[in-house]
Write an enzyme that holds these catalytic residues in place. Structure first.
Site, PDB file in Angstrom:
ATOM      1  N   SER A   7     -10.594  10.992 -10.994  1.00 15.18           N
ATOM      2  CA  SER A   7      -9.904  10.977  -9.706  1.00 15.18           C
ATOM      3  C   SER A   7     -10.173  12.283  -8.962  1.00 15.18           C
ATOM      4  O   SER A   7     -10.498  13.311  -9.575  1.00 15.18           O
ATOM      5  CB  SER A   7      -8.397  10.796  -9.904  1.00 15.18           C
ATOM      6  OG  SER A   7      -8.115   9.591 -10.581  1.00 15.18           O
ATOM      7  N   GLU A  33       1.279  -0.514  -7.107  1.00 11.74           N
ATOM      8  CA  GLU A  33       0.312   0.369  -7.747  1.00 11.74           C
ATOM      9  C   GLU A  33       0.532   0.471  -9.262  1.00 11.74           C
ATOM     10  O   GLU A  33       0.145   1.458  -9.887  1.00 11.74           O
ATOM     11  CB  GLU A  33       0.381   1.744  -7.090  1.00 11.74           C
ATOM     12  CG  GLU A  33       0.014   1.692  -5.614  1.00 11.74           C
ATOM     13  CD  GLU A  33       0.321   2.972  -4.876  1.00 11.74           C
ATOM     14  OE1 GLU A  33      -0.399   3.954  -5.114  1.00 11.74           O
ATOM     15  OE2 GLU A  33       1.268   3.000  -4.078  1.00 11.74           O
ATOM     16  N   SER A  51      -2.418   4.630  -2.362  1.00  9.60           N
ATOM     17  CA  SER A  51      -3.648   4.039  -2.909  1.00  9.60           C
ATOM     18  C   SER A  51      -4.318   3.082  -1.922  1.00  9.60           C
ATOM     19  O   SER A  51      -4.991   2.140  -2.325  1.00  9.60           O
ATOM     20  CB  SER A  51      -3.365   3.321  -4.235  1.00  9.60           C
ATOM     21  OG  SER A  51      -2.893   4.233  -5.187  1.00  9.60           O
TER      22      SER A  51
END
Length: 347
Positions: free
Chosen positions: A309, A15, A175
């Site tokens: 986000s 990530e 993720s």
């Protein structure tokens, strides 16, 4: 007097790129009149680099000037008042970096060693959820050696205990990296191969038919919750591409839920926060069925943190701006650090 804030990002993790996005957003949002921002970058090879203080807007965090050949890792924290670790996944969100920051005796934003480690390991997390009586999907887990030696038994166990459809995930990843939805044996076999690329332990969960909803929590000993948001993926599930590449997902904030459903999700999130000894921040993810039953899926101890986000958006709709959210988390880090300094150790 300005606070010197070390923004820690990158990392030896799948990530890494997600972390770069987060760091750029936070660096540009921080009030430079209140904070002196110092970038600390971990390369994909695990090398730590520290840059000069940032004055203006940053377009590419890879292009910052970094000092080379630092004499010791401890010098990374020299002159820094608090560190914001914007690291996602293994080698950053899993307690490893948090342990180092504890040894350096520097305040840092977010969860500590235990909470970060447990929050990263989905199997241990779910075992603690079960002990706390939190409703969750049925699951099984396997080690890589076990799967390599007894593949047929592993597949039969999944089919007997969970059936199809099911989700196969690396136990230690975030993720949505390495996650697959399986509807048959052929897809299951491919999914195990994919998941074991990212971890030595794999978890398989039953598919819960319901809406995907999330809630944010911030605080130390007296945490508070945000509104609830809903993820409406335009594909089968909310995978890595939908989150970070094609944006093929709708976020509905606040989610269209009843007061009772909100209260249930809120109390479950607060229970998880306490059980896992979380501090600072966490995003708790749930499935909400048509009859109003909530199943906790997981918690994310360092959720995606760009202005777009889910976690920052949840707080924006709760009345906390992106800049204010960053400052609150920094203050929580300092408060927790000061409290820990008052602990008496007997030598």
């Amino acid at each position: 007097m300005k606070i010197t804030l070390g923004v820690l990002y990158g990392g030896k993790s799948p990530e890494h790129k997600v972390s770069l996005q987060t760091a750029r957003s936070v660096i540009n949002a921080v009030n430079k009149e209140k904070f002196t921002v110092v970038p600390i970058y971990i390369t994909t090879d695990g090398e730590w680099l520290r840059g000069e203080a940032i004055e203006g807007e940053v377009k590419d965090v890879n292009q910052l000037a970094f000092q080379q050949g630092l004499p010791a890792l401890a010098s990374i924290a020299n002159g820094i008042d608090v560190i914001f670790p914007l690291l996602h996944g293994p080698n950053g969100e899993d307690g490893t970096v948090q342990g180092m920051l504890e040894l350096l005796n520097v305040p840092y934003v977010g969860n500590g060693v235990l909470a970060s480690a447990v929050g990263m390991d989905k199997v241990v997390m779910k075992q603690l959820f079960a002990q706390a009586g939190l409703k969750q999907a049925r699951y099984v887990f396997f080690l890589k050696k076990e799967w390599e030696k007894h593949k047929e038994i592993v597949y039969e166990t999944v089919e007997r205990e969970l059936g199809y459809p099911c989700f196969v995930k690396p136990a230690n990843a975030g993720s949505s990296v390495g996650i697959s939805k399986c509807k048959n044996r052929e897809q299951l076999q491919i999914a195990f191969q994919e998941a074991f690329r990212y971890d030595r332990k794999v978890i398989v969960e039953e598919a819960i038919i319901g809406r995907e909803v999330e809630i944010g929590v911030i605080g130390n000993d007296e945490p508070i919750c945000s509104v609830v948001g809903e993820i409406v993926p335009k594909k089968e599930f909310y995978d890595y591409e939908a989150k970070y590449v094609d944006g093929n997902t709708e976020l509905v904030i606040p989610a269209n839920i009843t007061d009772q459903e909100y209260e249930t999700i809120k109390q479950m999130a607060l229970t998880a926060f306490k059980v896992l000894d979380l501090v600072g921040l966490v995003r708790a993810d749930f499935f909400l069925t048509a009859n109003g039953e909530a199943y906790i899926n997981e918690v994310n101890t360092m959720p995606g943190f760009t202005p777009f986000s889910m976690f920052p958006l949840l707080w924006k709709h709760t009345g906390v701006s992106y800049e204010e959210l960053i400052e609150r988390l920094i203050q929580l880090a300092i408060e927790r650090y000061e409290e820990k300094q008052n602990i008496t150790y007997v030598f």
